[in-house]
Design a protein around this motif. Sequence first.
Motif, mmCIF file in Angstrom:
data_model
loop_
_atom_site.group_PDB
_atom_site.id
_atom_site.type_symbol
_atom_site.label_atom_id
_atom_site.label_comp_id
_atom_site.label_asym_id
_atom_site.label_seq_id
_atom_site.Cartn_x
_atom_site.Cartn_y
_atom_site.Cartn_z
ATOM 1 N N MET A 1 0.854 -1.082 0.120
ATOM 2 C CA MET A 1 0.028 0.019 0.014
ATOM 3 C C MET A 1 0.989 1.175 0.095
ATOM 4 N N ILE A 2 0.421 2.253 -0.808
ATOM 5 C CA ILE A 2 1.223 3.612 -0.707
ATOM 6 C C ILE A 2 0.910 4.426 0.330
ATOM 7 N N GLN A 3 1.747 4.921 0.953
ATOM 8 C CA GLN A 3 1.650 5.559 2.286
ATOM 9 C C GLN A 3 1.423 7.261 1.623
ATOM 10 N N THR A 4 0.273 7.750 2.113
ATOM 11 C CA THR A 4 -0.305 9.005 1.535
ATOM 12 C C THR A 4 -0.159 10.142 2.446
ATOM 13 N N ARG A 5 0.164 9.779 3.651
ATOM 14 C CA ARG A 5 0.332 10.796 4.834
ATOM 15 C C ARG A 5 1.198 12.047 4.518
ATOM 16 N N ASP A 6 2.169 11.825 4.049
ATOM 17 C CA ASP A 6 3.087 13.156 3.436
ATOM 18 C C ASP A 6 2.846 13.596 2.284
ATOM 19 N N MET A 7 1.801 13.048 1.616
ATOM 20 C CA MET A 7 1.823 13.543 0.235
ATOM 21 C C MET A 7 0.853 14.875 -0.096
ATOM 22 N N SER A 8 1.298 15.557 -0.810
ATOM 23 C CA SER A 8 0.305 16.753 -1.076
ATOM 24 C C SER A 8 -0.862 16.291 -1.763
ATOM 25 N N PRO A 9 -2.128 17.216 -1.852
ATOM 26 C CA PRO A 9 -3.297 16.824 -2.515
ATOM 27 C C PRO A 9 -2.935 16.483 -4.155
ATOM 28 N N ASN A 10 -2.124 17.152 -4.820
ATOM 29 C CA ASN A 10 -1.815 17.153 -5.949
ATOM 30 C C ASN A 10 -0.970 15.755 -6.215
ATOM 31 N N GLU A 11 -0.235 15.323 -5.548
ATOM 32 C CA GLU A 11 0.595 14.107 -5.447
ATOM 33 C C GLU A 11 -0.398 12.918 -5.202
ATOM 34 N N ILE A 12 -1.432 13.086 -4.367
ATOM 35 C CA ILE A 12 -2.449 12.228 -4.329
ATOM 36 C C ILE A 12 -3.213 11.714 -5.508
ATOM 37 N N VAL A 13 -3.707 12.764 -6.329
ATOM 38 C CA VAL A 13 -4.269 12.800 -7.257
ATOM 39 C C VAL A 13 -3.549 12.310 -8.490
ATOM 40 N N GLN A 14 -2.278 12.707 -8.743
ATOM 41 C CA GLN A 14 -1.374 12.149 -9.668
ATOM 42 C C GLN A 14 -1.337 10.619 -9.364
#
Length: 76
Positions: A1-14
Amino acid sequence: MIQTRDMSPNEIVQTGLELLSRELGIVGRARFLRQLGLGLGNWTEERREIFADRPVEELIEGMRRISAESGPPVAE
């Protein structure tokens, strides 16, 4: 699973779009995104127009009625 905690909203969308493309293909990704029905327009402006002439008390009463029909009561 990819860790999204430290991702920006744009990084999550991408990342999400890349995963959709990888798993569903480009056509599947397009079909999936269409199914989300994100729609066009400005919901904030539409909401202002829809509810402009209705008093707050009427809106609250409507929410209470719907809540009573489908679930727990809305707090007063």
